[in-house]
Design a protein around this motif. Structure first.
Motif, PDB file in Angstrom:
ATOM      1  N   ILE B  99       0.733  -1.103  -0.052  1.00 46.39           N
ATOM      2  CA  ILE B  99      -0.064  -0.207   0.029  1.00 46.39           C
ATOM      3  C   ILE B  99       1.129   1.155   0.141  1.00 46.39           C
ATOM      4  N   PRO B 100       0.750   1.997  -1.005  1.00 44.60           N
ATOM      5  CA  PRO B 100       1.821   3.030  -1.250  1.00 44.60           C
ATOM      6  C   PRO B 100       1.809   4.189  -0.055  1.00 44.60           C
ATOM      7  N   ALA B 101       0.472   4.170   0.451  1.00 47.31           N
ATOM      8  CA  ALA B 101       0.269   5.285   1.344  1.00 47.31           C
ATOM      9  C   ALA B 101       1.093   4.941   2.824  1.00 47.31           C
ATOM     10  N   LEU B 102       1.324   3.798   2.907  1.00 47.98           N
ATOM     11  CA  LEU B 102       1.596   3.303   4.260  1.00 47.98           C
ATOM     12  C   LEU B 102       3.205   3.311   4.219  1.00 47.98           C
ATOM     13  N   ASP B 106       4.520  -0.101   8.293  1.00 50.06           N
ATOM     14  CA  ASP B 106       3.386  -0.172   8.455  1.00 50.06           C
ATOM     15  C   ASP B 106       2.546  -1.111   7.579  1.00 50.06           C
ATOM     16  N   PHE B 110       0.447  -3.976   9.086  1.00 49.52           N
ATOM     17  CA  PHE B 110      -1.190  -3.632   9.285  1.00 49.52           C
ATOM     18  C   PHE B 110      -1.839  -5.183   9.501  1.00 49.52           C
ATOM     19  N   PRO B 111      -1.420  -6.233   8.699  1.00 52.02           N
ATOM     20  CA  PRO B 111      -2.018  -7.667   8.756  1.00 52.02           C
ATOM     21  C   PRO B 111      -2.020  -8.006  10.317  1.00 52.02           C
ATOM     22  N   GLU B 113      -2.273  -6.235  12.754  1.00 51.31           N
ATOM     23  CA  GLU B 113      -3.255  -5.366  13.547  1.00 51.31           C
ATOM     24  C   GLU B 113      -4.625  -5.934  13.285  1.00 51.31           C
ATOM     25  N   ARG B 119      -0.971  -1.878  18.474  1.00 53.49           N
ATOM     26  CA  ARG B 119      -0.143  -1.023  17.443  1.00 53.49           C
ATOM     27  C   ARG B 119       1.420  -1.362  17.835  1.00 53.49           C
ATOM     28  N   ARG B 158       5.746  -8.777   5.053  1.00 51.13           N
ATOM     29  CA  ARG B 158       4.566  -8.882   5.289  1.00 51.13           C
ATOM     30  C   ARG B 158       3.957 -10.354   5.374  1.00 51.13           C
TER      31      ARG B 158
END
Lengths: 391, 230
Positions: B99-102, B106, B110-111, B113, B119, B158
């Motif tokens: 995800i480019p925004a993260l 992060d 993410f997975p 979380e 966090r 990831r």
């Protein structure tokens, strides 16, 4: 090495919202151009909507200002009265019957009629001359910016509207002018008393009658104060029984009647309502298109999030948080702009009114609009198959 | 846990209906042992990706039985599949799909979380795994700041973060040069051995076949014997 085990833990309700919401906000701020485009839509809707509503409220205030500011509990008006405008005159017999009605503390006539103010250049300007009765001065003046009300007791004394001084030929305290053929002297100024009719000017009632050539027994309205312990509604019922050939309203009923008149008997309500609705619609369409195009542009990312294990509900959380942020930030910016505009154009003629309630309504409405837009985007995502990430 | 990670019996998948129906899988029988590093190879259109999608719980089979670590996949409601994916599977996609925004950390966190880690826990685990793939100095960067090989290493991190039992990799070396492809596969092999993952890799890349414990060939929707070496 021991084999990896299945992972059975899952986040709680708030943790889930926080995780997905954080990702949603980061995705929003990553695509700055789209963020600005969407915010522009919300800000546009907020400014347009509030400007229309604010202007409508200002118009309403203009129509209702006299009733709002006069100290009367009950108004006796000519039959068929729906706004603050004189009709067939009331008479002394009606005034006396009102005064003798149980529960009436006081009753006073009010005179209101247009007079012509002669200007130094030879021209003339109309004013709405109010004949207010000393010593109570129940019919004004108010919003004084110069002079004292008691100055109206001086001979030929008149209060004029401050914002019209230039228009009235550079009127100052002490200036003498001819008002409908009668020499008067400016003893004070009010501010912002500009109804749709010409600006209000105030004189003690005896002088006003001389200027307007209105006989002593002829009145535009009768204002009534309720005795202690008597409710205005109860008093209104009694007065209406006593004066069946008039229309009697409490102050609140009169205000409400003016509002109803503006909304139903004029095009103002429809016109402002429609443009406010259009503003909201434009906001909704802009936000919906922007969120939808963001979803379409990032379909692979959403597919990945879904493939990893997020549900459609999780994607909904992501979009809803985005929608709330769009709504809150857009409303803040829009209301800030609106407040600056109101300050910038503040004048006595027509300054939009931005009540505190508008702030709450704006936030609620814009968040609602953005949530609705996000639901449309979610409909698209609901159909997204996570298997697309393998294609 | 069951000794068999994957068990497929008579698995078929048909797309479309009537005259337009296309059978992508024509009866697959396959067993993969827990901890095995298996490669699924074959020409385009042979059914590899369809099989991987069923194993990844993103597609349901038309007929047959599919069992993942003792959990039956066939006959499951679609709404149950996301939970199975979270419980059992880490994915590595052909185009890395970060995800480019993260930030890099992060993307890995993410997975975790989503699986319920706090966090703080998620970031600790993400940093650990990113160190293991040699990206400890890139954690705060965004995927667009990284090379193709580095991005694929983030994708590996990831997938393995949180230690899901099964890692599914779809052409993980397709967009990489030969050397980087070798490095990424070697890394995946090393991590899966250390951390006890079962791995299924779909690939065309015969330069990485030697990393596999077993190579399974597919052709025309069926498993076939390995072609004879020239």
């Amino acid at each position: 090495m021991k084999a990896a085990q299945p992972i059975r833990t899952r986040p709680g309700f708030f943790r889930r919202w926080l995780t997905l919401g954080t990702i949603g906000v980061r995705m929003m701020f990553f695509d700055r151009l789209k963020l600005l485009g969407t915010l522009f839509g919300v800000v546009f809707a907020v400014v347009l909507g509030n400007f229309q509503v604010g202007t409508f409220l200002a118009l309403l205030f203009k129509n209702r200002m006299f009733v709002e500011n006069a100290v009367a509990d009950v108004w006796i008006t000519p039959p068929g009265t729906r706004q603050f405008q004189g009709g067939s005159p009331l008479n002394d017999a009606q005034l006396n019957r009102a005064r003798s009605t149980p529960g009436v503390a006081w009753a006073e006539p009010l005179v209101l009629q247009t007079a012509q103010l002669k200007l130094p250049n030879g021209g003339s300007e109309p004013v709405s001359l109010v004949g207010t009765r000393a010593p109570r001065f129940a019919g004004g003046p108010w919003n004084l910016v110069a002079g004292e009300t008691e100055a109206l007791l001086q001979p030929d004394a008149v209060f004029f509207e401050d914002s019209e001084r230039e228009k009235f030929g550079g009127l100052n305290l002490g200036s003498v002018r001819e008002l409908s053929g009668h020499h008067v002297r400016a003893v004070g100024f009010t501010w912002g008393l500009l109804p749709f009719a010409p600006a209000f000017a105030f004189a003690e009632q005896t002088l006003a009658r001389e200027i307007l050539k209105q006989p002593a027994g002829s009145h535009t309205f009768l204002m009534v104060g309720a005795a202690p312990g008597v409710s205005p509604v109860e008093l209104r019922e009694r007065l209406q029984r006593e004066l069946p050939d008039t229309r009697v309203m409490t102050r609140d009923e009169y205000l409400s009647e003016i509002l109803t008149y503006i909304l139903t008997a004029t095009q103002i309500g429809m016109s402002f309502g429609l443009s406010t609705f259009m503003g909201l619609l434009v906001g909704l369409i802009t936000v919906a298109l922007s969120m939808f195009s963001s979803v379409v542009d990032n379909m692979r990312q959403f597919g990945t999030i879904k493939a990893i294990g997020a549900t459609t509900g999780d994607l909904g959380r992501l979009l809803f948080v985005q929608a709330i942020v769009y709504g809150v930030v857009g409303s803040l910016v829009g209301l800030g702009l609106m407040a600056a505009m109101v300050q910038g154009i503040r004048n006595a003629q027509l300054t939009p009114i931005l009540p505190n309630l508008a702030v709450g309504i704006t936030f609620t409405l814009m968040i609602g609009v953005c949530l609705l837009a996000s639901v449309l985007a979610l409909v698209r995502l609901r159909k997204l198959e996570p298997a697309m990430v393998f294609r | 846990m069951n000794d068999l990670a994957i068990e497929l019996r008579g698995l078929t998948k048909t797309y479309g209906t009537g005259a337009l129906a296309f059978q992508a899988l024509k009866g697959i029988d396959l067993q993969v042992k827990t901890g095995e590093f298996m490669m699924l190879v074959g020409p385009s259109g042979s059914g590899k990706t369809t099989l991987l999608s069923i194993l990844g719980c993103v597609l349901s089979p038309t007929e047959g039985e599919a069992v993942l670590f003792g959990e039956k996949l066939h006959g499951r409601k679609e709404s149950e599949l996301p939970d199975l994916r979270l419980s059992y599977i880490g994915f590595i996609f052909q185009g890395n799909n970060l995800i480019p925004a993260l930030s890099v950390e992060d993307n890995v966190a993410f997975p975790l979380e989503l699986r319920g880690a706090s966090r703080k826990q998620a970031l600790i685990e993400a940093r650990d795994v990113l160190s293991a793939v040699g990206l400890s100095d890139k954690m705060k960067r965004h995927p667009n700041d990284l090379s193709g090989g580095q991005r694929q290493r983030v994708a590996v991190a990831r997938a393995v973060a949180g230690r899901p039992p099964l890692i599914l990799a779809d052409e993980p070396t397709a967009s990489l040069d030969a050397h980087t492809g070798q490095q990424v596969t070697e890394l995946l092999k090393k991590l899966s051995t250390e951390r006890g993952h079962t791995v299924v890799v779909v690939t065309h890349d015969n330069r990485i076949f030697h990393f596999a414990d077993r190579t399974v060939h597919m052709e025309d929707g069926l498993l076939v014997p390995a072609p004879a070496q020239p």
